[in-house]
Design a protein around this motif. Structure first.
Motif, PDB file in Angstrom:
ATOM      1  N   THR A  63      64.378  41.024  40.372  1.00 11.26           N
ATOM      2  CA  THR A  63      63.811  40.121  39.349  1.00 11.26           C
ATOM      3  C   THR A  63      62.753  41.421  39.541  1.00 11.26           C
ATOM      4  OG1 THR A  63      62.614  39.043  40.031  1.00 11.26           O
ATOM      5  CG2 THR A  63      64.855  38.041  38.394  1.00 11.26           C
ATOM      6  N   ASN A  64      62.876  42.553  40.229  1.00 13.96           N
ATOM      7  CA  ASN A  64      62.281  43.801  40.319  1.00 13.96           C
ATOM      8  C   ASN A  64      61.865  44.231  39.528  1.00 13.96           C
ATOM      9  OD1 ASN A  64      63.185  43.455  43.204  1.00 13.96           O
ATOM     10  ND2 ASN A  64      61.689  44.574  43.482  1.00 13.96           N
ATOM     11  N   GLY A  65      60.689  44.015  38.887  1.00  9.65           N
ATOM     12  CA  GLY A  65      60.055  44.398  37.526  1.00  9.65           C
ATOM     13  C   GLY A  65      59.453  43.495  36.697  1.00  9.65           C
ATOM     14  N   LEU A  66      59.672  42.384  36.677  1.00  3.81           N
ATOM     15  CA  LEU A  66      59.611  40.832  36.027  1.00  3.81           C
ATOM     16  C   LEU A  66      57.828  39.978  36.735  1.00  3.81           C
ATOM     17  CD1 LEU A  66      63.087  41.772  35.579  1.00  3.81           C
ATOM     18  CD2 LEU A  66      62.582  39.268  34.633  1.00  3.81           C
ATOM     19  N   GLY A  67      57.151  40.322  35.953  1.00  2.00           N
ATOM     20  CA  GLY A  67      56.475  39.519  36.260  1.00  2.00           C
ATOM     21  C   GLY A  67      56.120  37.990  36.096  1.00  2.00           C
ATOM     22  N   VAL A  68      54.792  36.872  35.981  1.00  2.00           N
ATOM     23  CA  VAL A  68      54.997  36.396  35.961  1.00  2.00           C
ATOM     24  C   VAL A  68      55.633  35.051  34.767  1.00  2.00           C
ATOM     25  CG1 VAL A  68      53.698  33.639  36.135  1.00  2.00           C
ATOM     26  CG2 VAL A  68      53.699  35.282  38.209  1.00  2.00           C
ATOM     27  N   ASP A  69      54.602  36.424  33.633  1.00  2.00           N
ATOM     28  CA  ASP A  69      54.743  35.867  32.326  1.00  2.00           C
ATOM     29  C   ASP A  69      56.537  36.303  31.614  1.00  2.00           C
ATOM     30  OD1 ASP A  69      52.060  35.372  32.476  1.00  2.00           O
ATOM     31  OD2 ASP A  69      51.610  37.803  30.876  1.00  2.00           O
ATOM     32  N   ASP A  70      57.198  36.948  32.131  1.00  2.00           N
ATOM     33  CA  ASP A  70      58.239  37.166  32.016  1.00  2.00           C
ATOM     34  C   ASP A  70      59.511  36.000  32.288  1.00  2.00           C
ATOM     35  OD1 ASP A  70      58.562  40.066  30.973  1.00  2.00           O
ATOM     36  OD2 ASP A  70      58.607  40.755  32.998  1.00  2.00           O
ATOM     37  N   HIS A  71      58.659  35.538  33.182  1.00  2.00           N
ATOM     38  CA  HIS A  71      59.368  33.697  33.867  1.00  2.00           C
ATOM     39  C   HIS A  71      59.379  33.113  32.953  1.00  2.00           C
ATOM     40  CE1 HIS A  71      60.345  36.683  37.724  1.00  2.00           C
ATOM     41  NE2 HIS A  71      61.405  36.047  37.942  1.00  2.00           N
ATOM     42  N   ALA A  72      57.886  33.009  32.585  1.00  2.00           N
ATOM     43  CA  ALA A  72      57.330  32.129  31.921  1.00  2.00           C
ATOM     44  C   ALA A  72      58.108  31.702  30.694  1.00  2.00           C
ATOM     45  CB  ALA A  72      56.267  32.286  31.995  1.00  2.00           C
ATOM     46  N   LEU A  73      58.517  33.012  30.476  1.00  2.00           N
ATOM     47  CA  LEU A  73      58.583  33.019  28.230  1.00  2.00           C
ATOM     48  C   LEU A  73      60.326  32.883  29.091  1.00  2.00           C
ATOM     49  CD1 LEU A  73      58.438  33.903  25.879  1.00  2.00           C
ATOM     50  CD2 LEU A  73      59.264  36.100  26.347  1.00  2.00           C
ATOM     51  N   LEU A  74      60.745  32.844  29.838  1.00  2.00           N
ATOM     52  CA  LEU A  74      62.238  33.093  30.160  1.00  2.00           C
ATOM     53  C   LEU A  74      62.300  31.280  29.568  1.00  2.00           C
ATOM     54  CD1 LEU A  74      64.893  33.315  30.366  1.00  2.00           C
ATOM     55  CD2 LEU A  74      64.801  33.213  33.398  1.00  2.00           C
ATOM     56  N   GLN A  75      61.795  30.714  30.749  1.00  2.00           N
ATOM     57  CA  GLN A  75      61.798  29.571  31.097  1.00  2.00           C
ATOM     58  C   GLN A  75      61.478  27.937  29.717  1.00  2.00           C
ATOM     59  OE1 GLN A  75      58.380  28.821  33.721  1.00  2.00           O
ATOM     60  NE2 GLN A  75      60.089  27.410  34.859  1.00  2.00           N
ATOM     61  N   GLU A  76      60.507  28.699  29.242  1.00  2.00           N
ATOM     62  CA  GLU A  76      59.644  28.355  27.340  1.00  2.00           C
ATOM     63  C   GLU A  76      60.802  28.780  26.496  1.00  2.00           C
ATOM     64  OE1 GLU A  76      56.731  29.674  25.589  1.00  2.00           O
ATOM     65  OE2 GLU A  76      57.249  29.617  23.544  1.00  2.00           O
ATOM     66  N   SER A  77      61.842  29.954  26.382  1.00  2.00           N
ATOM     67  CA  SER A  77      62.638  29.925  25.520  1.00  2.00           C
ATOM     68  C   SER A  77      64.409  29.306  25.989  1.00  2.00           C
ATOM     69  CB  SER A  77      63.458  31.804  25.346  1.00  2.00           C
ATOM     70  OG  SER A  77      64.300  31.567  24.728  1.00  2.00           O
ATOM     71  N   ILE A  78      64.907  29.342  26.882  1.00  2.00           N
ATOM     72  CA  ILE A  78      65.521  28.158  27.835  1.00  2.00           C
ATOM     73  C   ILE A  78      65.424  26.937  26.954  1.00  2.00           C
ATOM     74  CG2 ILE A  78      67.484  28.192  29.500  1.00  2.00           C
ATOM     75  CD1 ILE A  78      67.723  30.471  27.998  1.00  2.00           C
ATOM     76  N   GLY A  79      64.209  26.311  26.920  1.00  2.00           N
ATOM     77  CA  GLY A  79      63.769  24.981  26.897  1.00  2.00           C
ATOM     78  C   GLY A  79      64.260  24.645  25.739  1.00  2.00           C
ATOM     79  N   ASN A  80      63.380  25.636  24.619  1.00  2.00           N
ATOM     80  CA  ASN A  80      63.449  25.386  23.343  1.00  2.00           C
ATOM     81  C   ASN A  80      64.890  25.563  22.759  1.00  2.00           C
ATOM     82  OD1 ASN A  80      60.642  25.332  22.979  1.00  2.00           O
ATOM     83  ND2 ASN A  80      60.750  27.518  22.732  1.00  2.00           N
ATOM     84  N   ARG A  81      65.470  25.955  23.500  1.00  2.00           N
ATOM     85  CA  ARG A  81      67.326  26.298  22.767  1.00  2.00           C
ATOM     86  C   ARG A  81      68.197  25.408  23.456  1.00  2.00           C
ATOM     87  NH1 ARG A  81      69.048  31.546  23.449  1.00  2.00           N
ATOM     88  NH2 ARG A  81      67.300  32.086  25.011  1.00  2.00           N
ATOM     89  N   TYR A  82      68.129  24.747  24.851  1.00  2.00           N
ATOM     90  CA  TYR A  82      69.048  23.883  25.491  1.00  2.00           C
ATOM     91  C   TYR A  82      68.830  22.923  26.229  1.00  2.00           C
ATOM     92  CZ  TYR A  82      71.416  28.636  26.443  1.00  2.00           C
ATOM     93  OH  TYR A  82      72.485  29.431  26.387  1.00  2.00           O
ATOM     94  N   PRO A  83      69.947  21.652  26.324  1.00  2.00           N
ATOM     95  CA  PRO A  83      69.136  20.832  26.946  1.00  2.00           C
ATOM     96  C   PRO A  83      68.953  20.460  27.759  1.00  2.00           C
ATOM     97  CG  PRO A  83      71.620  21.011  26.087  1.00  2.00           C
ATOM     98  CD  PRO A  83      70.996  22.591  25.452  1.00  2.00           C
ATOM     99  N   VAL A  84      68.768  21.228  28.101  1.00  2.00           N
ATOM    100  CA  VAL A  84      68.236  21.907  30.088  1.00  2.00           C
ATOM    101  C   VAL A  84      67.368  22.760  29.744  1.00  2.00           C
ATOM    102  CG1 VAL A  84      70.352  20.941  30.566  1.00  2.00           C
ATOM    103  CG2 VAL A  84      69.765  23.307  30.257  1.00  2.00           C
ATOM    104  N   THR A  85      66.061  22.319  31.030  1.00  2.00           N
ATOM    105  CA  THR A  85      65.279  23.149  31.660  1.00  2.00           C
ATOM    106  C   THR A  85      65.827  24.268  32.653  1.00  2.00           C
ATOM    107  OG1 THR A  85      64.257  21.359  32.438  1.00  2.00           O
ATOM    108  CG2 THR A  85      63.144  22.000  29.967  1.00  2.00           C
ATOM    109  N   LEU A  86      64.965  24.586  33.221  1.00  2.00           N
ATOM    110  CA  LEU A  86      64.946  25.317  34.625  1.00  2.00           C
ATOM    111  C   LEU A  86      63.327  25.767  35.337  1.00  2.00           C
ATOM    112  CD1 LEU A  86      66.882  29.330  32.730  1.00  2.00           C
ATOM    113  CD2 LEU A  86      67.553  26.569  34.130  1.00  2.00           C
ATOM    114  N   SER A  87      64.005  25.703  36.716  1.00  2.00           N
ATOM    115  CA  SER A  87      62.825  25.314  37.533  1.00  2.00           C
ATOM    116  C   SER A  87      62.775  27.768  38.165  1.00  2.00           C
ATOM    117  CB  SER A  87      62.671  24.635  38.526  1.00  2.00           C
ATOM    118  OG  SER A  87      62.816  23.671  37.949  1.00  2.00           O
ATOM    119  N   LEU A  88      62.282  27.985  38.981  1.00  2.44           N
ATOM    120  CA  LEU A  88      62.494  29.233  38.986  1.00  2.44           C
ATOM    121  C   LEU A  88      61.447  29.198  40.397  1.00  2.44           C
ATOM    122  CD1 LEU A  88      61.877  31.440  35.712  1.00  2.44           C
ATOM    123  CD2 LEU A  88      63.726  30.453  36.778  1.00  2.44           C
TER     124      LEU A  88
END
Ligand SMILES: Nc1nc2c(ncn2[C@@H]2O[C@H](COP(=O)(O)OP(=O)(O)OP(=O)(O)O)[C@@H](O)[C@H]2O)c(=O)[nH]1
Length: 253
Positions: A63-88
């Protein structure tokens, strides 16, 4: 010198979810896992990273080039659309396996993968923009020599798969043990390895080891860059050079 930023993606409390309130249909789990992987690959790939499906419930990303905000957005987007959540968990190190170990530790310290209360952990450190260089990521793209002629057109699809997987298993173990590299089967006859600073002789030795041990012949193109996408593309071009001139190892730098 390489400085690989690795993110461990772990589905929260997935084991219990797959059997609650009773075991879920396997085809539905396979569909969920492959769609989740596709979504994460698209998200990370659009930001010039690579993600590997690994065990599906745990995926490993460069993930070189991805910041903390990118990681948080991924979690939010998956959490909104899937029945499961992600830890990173995120960490950076010259050695890819050390980066992964540190990324893993930051999730493990927050609780078990099967702890209902441990959800959407985002922990670890990303590379500061000012610390990034054009040598941060080394990607090696391995390919089985003439897989079509040797296997695909000769054996049934399952026996071909066994041969390819034997090559993969031997290579992944060798690259992990000898070099702290992380190697992933990416489909067809292709294996992508995330490597520290390795030289041509290291790749020749790896290919020779696999050929001697399981009789699978490989070639490899290697690239390096500030992110996985650019390093990986250079590796693909280097592999094309192998195909043109019959060489087994090509470094694109
Ligand atoms: N993920 C991925 N898969 C690929 C790529 N290139 C080829 N493949 C897969 O690999 C399979 C075999 O293709 P090739 O590697 O080109 O064929 P080959 O018979 O091994 O021929 P040579 O590589 O020229 O020795 C294809 O059917 C694809 O599934 C790639 O860049 N990425």
């Amino acid at each position: 010198m390489t400085n690989t930023q690795v993110t461990l993606v772990q589905i929260d409390n997935y084991g219990p979810w797959t059997v609650t309130p009773e075991p879920r249909r396997e085809a539905d789990l396979q569909t969920l896992q492959s769609r989740l992987y596709a979504d994460i690959s698209q998200f990370v790939g659009a930001r010039d990273g690579y993600v590997f499906f690994t065990r599906f419930d745990n995926m490993i990303a460069v993930t070189n080039g991805l910041g903390v905000d990118d990681h948080a957005l991924l979690q939010e987007s998956i959490g909104n659309r899937y029945p499961v959540t992600l830890s990173l968990g995120v960490a950076t190190d010259p050695s890819p396996v050390t980066a992964l170990s540190n990324a893993t530790a930051s999730i493990q310290e927050a609780g078990s993968a099967q702890d209902n209360d441990r959800r959407e952990i985002l922990d670890g450190d990303v590379l500061a923009e000012g610390d990034r260089t054009d040598d941060d990521v080394q990607i090696a793209h391995f390919d089985v020599n003439d897989a079509t002629g040797e296997y695909t057109d000769e054996l049934n699809a399952f026996d071909s798969f066994i041969e390819i997987e034997q090559g993969y298993a031997e290579l992944m173990r060798y690259m992990r043990t000898a070099h702290g590299s992380l190697s992933f089967f990416v489909g067809g006859d292709n294996i992508i390895a995330v490597c520290p600073d390795l030289e041509a002789t290291d790749y020749h030795d790896a290919i020779a080891h696999v050929e001697e041990t399981v009789d699978v012949a490989l070639k490899v193109g290697v690239g390096r860059a500030r992110n996985a996408q650019v390093a990986g593309m250079a590796a693909k071009h280097a592999l094309e050079v192998c195909r043109e001139d019959g060489s087994r190892v090509e470094l694109e730098w």
